[in-house]
Scaffold this motif. Structure first.
Motif, mmCIF file in Angstrom:
data_model
loop_
_atom_site.group_PDB
_atom_site.id
_atom_site.type_symbol
_atom_site.label_atom_id
_atom_site.label_comp_id
_atom_site.label_asym_id
_atom_site.label_seq_id
_atom_site.Cartn_x
_atom_site.Cartn_y
_atom_site.Cartn_z
ATOM 1 N N LYS A 39 -3.245 1.653 -0.209
ATOM 2 C CA LYS A 39 -2.014 1.556 -0.817
ATOM 3 C C LYS A 39 -1.044 2.569 -0.960
ATOM 4 O O LYS A 39 -1.402 3.191 -1.396
ATOM 5 C CB LYS A 39 -2.429 1.544 -1.732
ATOM 6 N N ASP A 41 1.200 3.023 -3.244
ATOM 7 C CA ASP A 41 1.808 3.652 -4.333
ATOM 8 C C ASP A 41 0.307 3.481 -5.004
ATOM 9 O O ASP A 41 0.705 4.039 -7.083
ATOM 10 C CB ASP A 41 2.150 1.941 -5.396
ATOM 11 N N TYR A 43 -1.685 6.030 -7.340
ATOM 12 C CA TYR A 43 -1.211 7.604 -8.174
ATOM 13 C C TYR A 43 -2.362 8.876 -7.834
ATOM 14 O O TYR A 43 -2.033 9.672 -7.359
ATOM 15 C CB TYR A 43 -1.626 7.420 -9.442
ATOM 16 N N THR A 46 0.343 11.066 -5.293
ATOM 17 C CA THR A 46 0.739 11.801 -6.170
ATOM 18 C C THR A 46 -0.331 13.278 -6.622
ATOM 19 O O THR A 46 -0.291 14.456 -6.835
ATOM 20 C CB THR A 46 0.900 11.059 -7.895
#
Length: 226
Positions: A39, A41, A43, A46
């Motif tokens: 995925k 997106d 997190y 990050t």
């Protein structure tokens, strides 16, 4: 020596962060060669960028079938130089070819005391069932869901008014300790498999204090640094 590992993710990556923290503390004998997410997106990506770890996005919807996706995933992991694989909230079953390529070198964590409550939403399943003890399990991955030999389990109290969120939070506080510990045991060659049973070779390491978290039981015992 440190074990090069790839971490597969789909979401927030809190267990990834726990592993990163123990590596940076110098207590976990591993290094992360890549964080791979299905995925874009997630997190967890990050978190990888923040710590300078290579990150790869492989959206499963971009592939015609499971076999094609698994082949690309295996190539990404191999290209990173990983010798072991850690699933940290990766929400896809690994195919037989992938499992065979890293047989007995893939770890997963599940928020339940396996074999109870396998599959999705285990915390909610446990809370809804009315258990009085819940927990988390680190296990080796085989071709079946939440089925491989168990490495370590942590048990916590469950209360009548618990829901998935409250029970899940209690479980997660110990997930973040037992997962890095299990990976360290794998990285230092202390785990061996005997059928369904995992044996841990002894070492002269002091036990950790676990009562700073909550009343709990962890077996095998956590060691200092975890």
């Amino acid at each position: 020596m440190t074990l090069p590992v790839a971490v597969l993710v789909s979401g927030s990556g809190s267990n990834l962060q726990a592993i990163i923290d123990r590596i940076e503390d110098g207590v976990l004998a591993a290094r992360i060669t890549a964080v791979v997410s299905n995925k874009a997106d997630a997190y967890a990506l990050t978190r990888a960028h923040t710590h300078g770890i290579p990150a790869v996005v492989l959206p499963h919807a971009a592939f015609p079938d499971r076999a094609a996706y698994d082949a690309a995933l295996l190539a990404a992991v191999r290209d990173s130089g990983a010798e072991a694989v850690v699933l940290a909230g990766f929400m896809r079953l690994l195919g037989a070819d992938f499992v065979a390529a890293y047989r007995d070198r893939i770890l997963n964590i599940h928020p339940a005391l396996l074999p109870a409550f396998p599959g999705l939403a285990a915390q909610g399943q446990a809370a809804g069932y009315g258990v009085t003890i819940a927990g988390a399990t680190v296990h080796f991955v085989d071709e079946k869901m939440d089925n491989g030999p168990i490495v370590i389990q942590a048990a916590v109290p469950a209360f009548p008014d618990d829901d998935a969120q409250s029970l899940g939070g209690r479980i997660m506080s110990l997930e973040h300790r037992i997962y890095p510990q299990a990976l360290h045991w794998l990285a230092t060659g202390r785990l061996s498999l005997h059928g369904r049973k995992t044996r841990l070779a002894p070492a002269s390491v002091a036990p950790a204090d676990i009562q700073d978290v909550m009343p709990c039981l962890v077996s095998p015992a956590l060691e200092t640094g975890f």
